[in-house]
Design an enzyme around this catalytic site. Structure first.
Site, short mmCIF file in Angstrom:
data_model
loop_
_atom_site.label_atom_id
_atom_site.label_comp_id
_atom_site.label_asym_id
_atom_site.label_seq_id
_atom_site.Cartn_x
_atom_site.Cartn_y
_atom_site.Cartn_z
N CYS A 1 -0.49 4.15 2.14
CA CYS A 1 -0.32 3.96 3.60
C CYS A 1 1.13 4.16 4.01
CB CYS A 1 -0.72 2.55 4.02
SG CYS A 1 -2.19 1.92 3.23
N ASP A 2 2.07 3.67 3.19
CA ASP A 2 3.46 3.56 3.67
C ASP A 2 4.46 4.45 2.94
OD1 ASP A 2 2.56 1.62 5.40
OD2 ASP A 2 2.97 -0.03 4.01
N CYS B 1 0.84 -1.20 0.00
CA CYS B 1 0.00 0.00 0.00
C CYS B 1 0.87 1.26 0.00
CB CYS B 1 -0.92 -0.02 1.22
SG CYS B 1 -1.93 1.46 1.35
#
Ligand SMILES: Cc1cc2nc3c(=O)[nH]c(=O)nc-3n(C[C@H](O)[C@H](O)[C@H](O)COP(=O)(O)OP(=O)(O)OC[C@H]3O[C@@H](n4cnc5c(N)ncnc54)[C@H](O)[C@@H]3O)c2cc1C
Length: 319
Positions: free
Chosen positions: A138-139, A135
């Site tokens: 997200c990261d 992701c």
């Protein structure tokens, strides 16, 4: 009807499930959405959306919040419950077993999306969360000014590689073939990006590090030549496995496990079990297709439930 009995149980609160909740509420069906995590589905993993009609540019999280608000405002409940099994009883009713007990409804709409496919190479699991990610949104921010690798050749890989250029010093996209499945417009953007290098015909042999990812070993798929690529993070986008294992009887599906449905109603081969969004076999999987599928499925499910109840009352009256 008990508080665990519904006209329609909707499995998953992504764009498809939330659309179903909206239409079920407006059609005055008693419906529940069973969601394992927070509502929003993949929208929560998507930063900017520019292809949802009516909203020129919207953050995934913002679109999810509006969808949840609109869906629940018409009375459909969203319950936090992970569905473990869907069983059809002898009367044709569906018994939905969750980690929070059982729910019952004559109709079930499965909108459970999918999970990222793994590369299945040594080091992948070991370094998940320590340099390996599925992701970018997200990261990505954890990898500022680092050299990142993106694995894959579809829309998600190309889109996420472009997204990661915001943070990374360099993004190397590694694809096992010499042709991409991704949309041409995005691919062109990627090819011309100064921070991006594309390596074709190459597979990942292993992911290695010293507690966190430091490098990966690669092989040329045509020549077998080995190479080492030093990277700070590896983002894997090699497809999704649809969440289509929930029904305890055979439901028709394609080779990749996506449900085959009647396009007029979104009903599977099991009467009263409908499927919409990323779980169903179709050309493309987008927010627009998910909400369109769910609209059709919910209206069809409403008609189906009415007919099911009529037939059952006739049978009971005749008994
Ligand atoms: C990184 C990324 C970027 C994307 N960008 C775009 C874009 O820009 N534009 C676009 O149109 N599309 C985009 N997509 C695709 C789009 O997000 C999906 O097509 C869409 O979210 C599918 O909606 P869905 O409701 O079918 O499934 P999902 O959004 O996957 O929702 C499924 C829901 O079901 C829940 N669930 C799963 N199993 C269970 C269970 N057993 N019990 C209870 N709940 C369960 C999950 O927790 C999840 O909330 C992107 C996808 C990704 C991954």
């Amino acid at each position: 009807m008990s508080d665990r009995e519904f006209d329609l149980a909707i499995v998953g609160a992504g764009p498809a499930g939330l659309t179903a909740a909206l239409y079920a509420g407006r059609n005055l069906m008693k419906a529940v959405v069973l969601e394992a995590k927070g509502p929003g589905g993949q929208l929560l993993n998507t930063e900017l959306i520019e292809d949802y009609p009516g909203l020129k540019s919207v953050l995934g999280g913002d679109l999810a919040a509006v969808m949840v608000d609109q869906a629940t405002s018409f009375g459909t409940e969203i319950a936090t419950a992970s569905v473990e099994k869907i069983h059809v009883d002898e009367d044709g009713n569906k018994v939905i077993t969750t980690d929070d007990g059982e729910f019952r409804a004559p109709a079930v709409l499965i909108t459970a999306g999918g999970n990222p496919r793994k590369l299945d190479v040594p080091g992948e699991i070991e370094y998940a969360g320590r340099g390996v990610s599925y992701c970018a949104v997200c990261d990505g921010a954890f990898f500022k000014d680092q050299h990142l690798a993106v694995i894959g050749g579809g829309d998600a890989a190309v889109e996420e590689a472009l997204f990661l250029t915001r943070y990374a010093s360099k993004v190397t996209l590694i694809h096992r073939r010499d042709e991409f499945r991704a949309q041409a417009v995005m691919l062109e953007e990627l090819r011309s990006h100064p921070k991006v290098e594309i390596i074709l015909n190459t597979v990942v042999d292993s992911i290695e590090g010293d507690g966190k990812v430091t490098h990966m070993m690669l092989s040329n798929a045509q020549t077998g030549e080995k190479s080492k690529l030093e990277v700070g993070g590896i983002f894997i986008f090699v497809g999704f496995i649809p969440n289509t294992q929930l029904v305890d009887t055979h439901v028709d599906h394609d080779a990749a496990g996506y449900y085959n449905v009647d396009p007029q109603t979104m009903m599977t081969n099991i009467p009263g079990i409908f499927a919409a969004g990323d779980v169903r076999a179709q050309l493309t999987r987008q927010i627009t297709t998910a909400v369109g599928d769910a609209t059709t499925a919910t209206i069809a499910a409403g008609k189906w439930v009415e007919e099911f109840r009529k037939q059952h009352s006739k049978l009971e009256a005749g008994a």
